[in-house]
Design a protein around this motif. Structure first.
Motif, PDB file in Angstrom:
ATOM      1  N   ALA A   1     -81.458  48.101  36.232  1.00 47.78           N
ATOM      2  CA  ALA A   1     -80.248  47.142  35.395  1.00 47.78           C
ATOM      3  C   ALA A   1     -79.650  48.187  34.631  1.00 47.78           C
ATOM      4  CB  ALA A   1     -80.515  46.137  34.798  1.00 47.78           C
ATOM      5  N   LEU A   2     -80.399  49.163  33.811  1.00 45.50           N
ATOM      6  CA  LEU A   2     -79.890  49.986  32.866  1.00 45.50           C
ATOM      7  C   LEU A   2     -79.042  51.004  33.470  1.00 45.50           C
ATOM      8  CD1 LEU A   2     -82.407  50.922  29.859  1.00 45.50           C
ATOM      9  CD2 LEU A   2     -80.093  49.945  29.910  1.00 45.50           C
ATOM     10  N   SER A   3     -79.654  51.489  34.481  1.00 45.07           N
ATOM     11  CA  SER A   3     -79.351  52.620  35.457  1.00 45.07           C
ATOM     12  C   SER A   3     -77.962  52.204  35.927  1.00 45.07           C
ATOM     13  CB  SER A   3     -80.133  53.208  36.575  1.00 45.07           C
ATOM     14  OG  SER A   3     -79.835  54.438  36.854  1.00 45.07           O
ATOM     15  N   VAL A   4     -77.720  51.203  36.543  1.00 42.87           N
ATOM     16  CA  VAL A   4     -76.543  50.607  37.115  1.00 42.87           C
ATOM     17  C   VAL A   4     -75.661  50.302  35.953  1.00 42.87           C
ATOM     18  CG1 VAL A   4     -75.469  48.877  38.548  1.00 42.87           C
ATOM     19  CG2 VAL A   4     -77.677  49.721  39.167  1.00 42.87           C
ATOM     20  N   GLY A   5     -76.184  49.576  35.034  1.00 37.74           N
ATOM     21  CA  GLY A   5     -75.039  49.350  34.073  1.00 37.74           C
ATOM     22  C   GLY A   5     -74.410  50.092  33.238  1.00 37.74           C
ATOM     23  N   LEU A   6     -75.287  51.138  32.742  1.00 39.80           N
ATOM     24  CA  LEU A   6     -74.684  52.546  31.954  1.00 39.80           C
ATOM     25  C   LEU A   6     -73.506  52.991  32.979  1.00 39.80           C
ATOM     26  CD1 LEU A   6     -77.961  53.439  30.240  1.00 39.80           C
ATOM     27  CD2 LEU A   6     -76.140  52.355  29.302  1.00 39.80           C
ATOM     28  N   GLY A   7     -73.926  53.233  34.405  1.00 41.94           N
ATOM     29  CA  GLY A   7     -72.969  54.082  34.967  1.00 41.94           C
ATOM     30  C   GLY A   7     -71.750  53.150  35.128  1.00 41.94           C
TER      31      GLY A   7
END
Lengths: 193, 253
Positions: free
Chosen positions: B180-186
């Motif tokens: 989620a972090l990886s997707v959300g941060l992008g």
């Protein structure tokens, strides 16, 4: 100190299948009782009722009120990313690292296994950690579902000795298929389901 | 480790160099830097920009706001997910809200938010709204996917709730949270800068991009775009490292 546990008329059905039918037994305090039966006879169901994970359709259990339980399940149920020491400290944080390491070494889990997460362990290694987690917990009652399953003959002997020593003074209910195993852990009674 | 080696396999240096060469040749063939600037010009312009205080001030401005909104979304998303994982009613209550937030286009949000908050704080709200549903949905999924057998073990051994959360839930939810972090941060950087381009908060990266566009300074557009990619990547890596370090610390016994 363990306590006497009484199971009276325990019955459990799942749909049309009767897993347990009118089971009655007394498990003496501070002693090892073994339950033996062929597969599918309801041994695991009985243990799950005693653990409080299942409610019987009828019948009752007494003697477990307020008791601290320790268990070995059919599956190892370890936290895979934690080390063996951490898995044991999870249920008893007050236990010293050295004491746990000593107990692990006694069942053949030496220094090379200590720093690794248990997901890297073999089935037999995991089983020993699972057994030690129950034995080193501060439980009054130990409910053990085939705790020596998957161990080789030599390791079985070592684990059975650990069980005898750590189980001393606690009420232990152990499910097994093997009469020799029941004798090795010092069972005072064998109940055929 | 597997992900990293897969990524390394996917992105080869030779392939990157080929595409840079294609870009350079394309730019030279076109001969008009306004239409397609060369990678060398972008690099030169970026070198000039990083030596100015205004560059770092704009990066700081956007980083603070987009990062702040993202951080807020992580805190609120995890807290909401923990409640939703425990109480079905909370899950039912939050579900339509998350669906609406996910469905509304960023542009509509930007316009609505500009009515409610000053443009300088626009990217805080936008990055919050973009990251929140991603974090919430994944963490709820992770909580609900927690191994029931391990939870039964915790119940039988009567582990206190704090220890169950710390040693069982955290590790079970972590893979979902990292994804989620990886997707959300992008997403939050893309949406945050887009919001800045629309709202034009003074001193933001979005404002600089907009200025570069209206003055047809194509090297600046590319240089700022490279900056956004680098800052976004560094932000993601730094946050993931913090999360991993935090989890390692939590799991230490």
């Amino acid at each position: 100190m363990g306590m006497e546990i009484r199971a009276e008329g325990l019955t459990k059905t799942y749909g049309d299948v009767t897993a347990l039918s009118g089971f009655t037994a007394v498990f003496p305090a501070g002693a090892v009782s073994c339950i033996m039966a062929p597969s599918g006879a309801g041994k695991t169901t009985l243990l799950r009722i005693l653990m409080g994970l299942e409610t019987p359709d009828s019948g009752s259990v007494s003697g477990l009120e307020g008791a601290r339980l320790g268990a070995v399940f059919q599956e190892d149920r370890l936290c895979e990313n934690l080390s063996a020491v951490s898995n044991i400290r999870l249920v008893r944080p007050s236990l010293g690292k050295a004491e746990i390491e000593e107990a692990l070494a006694a069942v053949g889990l030496g220094a090379e296994a200590l720093g690794r997460p248990v997901r890297e362990f073999s089935g037999g290694m995991k089983r020993r950690v699972s057994l030690l987690r129950a034995l080193l917990s501060d439980a009054d009652v130990l409910l053990l579902d085939e705790p020596l399953k998957g161990l080789d003959a030599e390791t079985k002997q070592v684990a059975a000795r650990a069980l005898r020593e750590c189980g001393h003074g606690r009420t232990v209910i152990l499910v097994t298929h093997d009469e020799a195993e029941a004798a090795a852990v010092g069972a005072v009674q064998i109940i055929q389901l | 480790m597997k992900n990293r080696s897969e990524k390394q396999k996917q992105i080869r240096l030779w392939a990157v160099l080929v595409w840079l060469a294609v870009w350079q040749v394309g730019s030279m063939a076109l001969g008009q830097e306004v239409l397609l600037v060369s990678p060398v010009s972008v690099l030169v312009r970026l070198g000039e920009l990083v030596r100015t205080a205004g560059f770092w001030s704009s990066v700081g401005f956007s980083l603070l706001r987009i990062g702040g909104g993202c951080f807020l979304a992580i805190v609120v998303g995890v807290a909401l997910a923990a409640l939703a994982g425990r109480f079905t009613r909370v899950r039912e209550l939050v579900a339509p809200l998350m669906l609406v937030i996910k469905a509304i286009p960023v542009a509509s949000f930007v316009i609505l938010v500009l009515v409610w908050v000053p443009s300088r704080n626009l990217s805080v709200v936008i990055s919050f709204l973009i990251v929140l549903p991603v974090i919430y949905t994944n963490v709820v999924g992770g909580i609900r996917a927690a191994d029931p057998q391990i939870l039964e073990m915790a119940r039988v051994f009567r582990l206190p709730a704090g220890r169950t959360v710390r040693y069982i839930y955290v590790s079970q939810v972590l893979p979902f949270f990292r994804t989620a972090l990886s997707v959300g941060l992008g997403l939050c950087w893309k949406a945050g800068v887009a919001a800045e381009v629309i709202g034009l908060p003074k001193g933001s990266i979005g404002m600089k991009l907009h200025e570069a566009k209206i003055y047809l300074e194509t090297p600046d557009v590319f240089a700022w775009t490279v900056t956004i990619v680098v800052v976004s990547y560094a932000f993601e890596k730094a946050l993931l490292r913090c999360v991993d370090a935090g989890v390692r610390h939590m799991e230490k016994m």
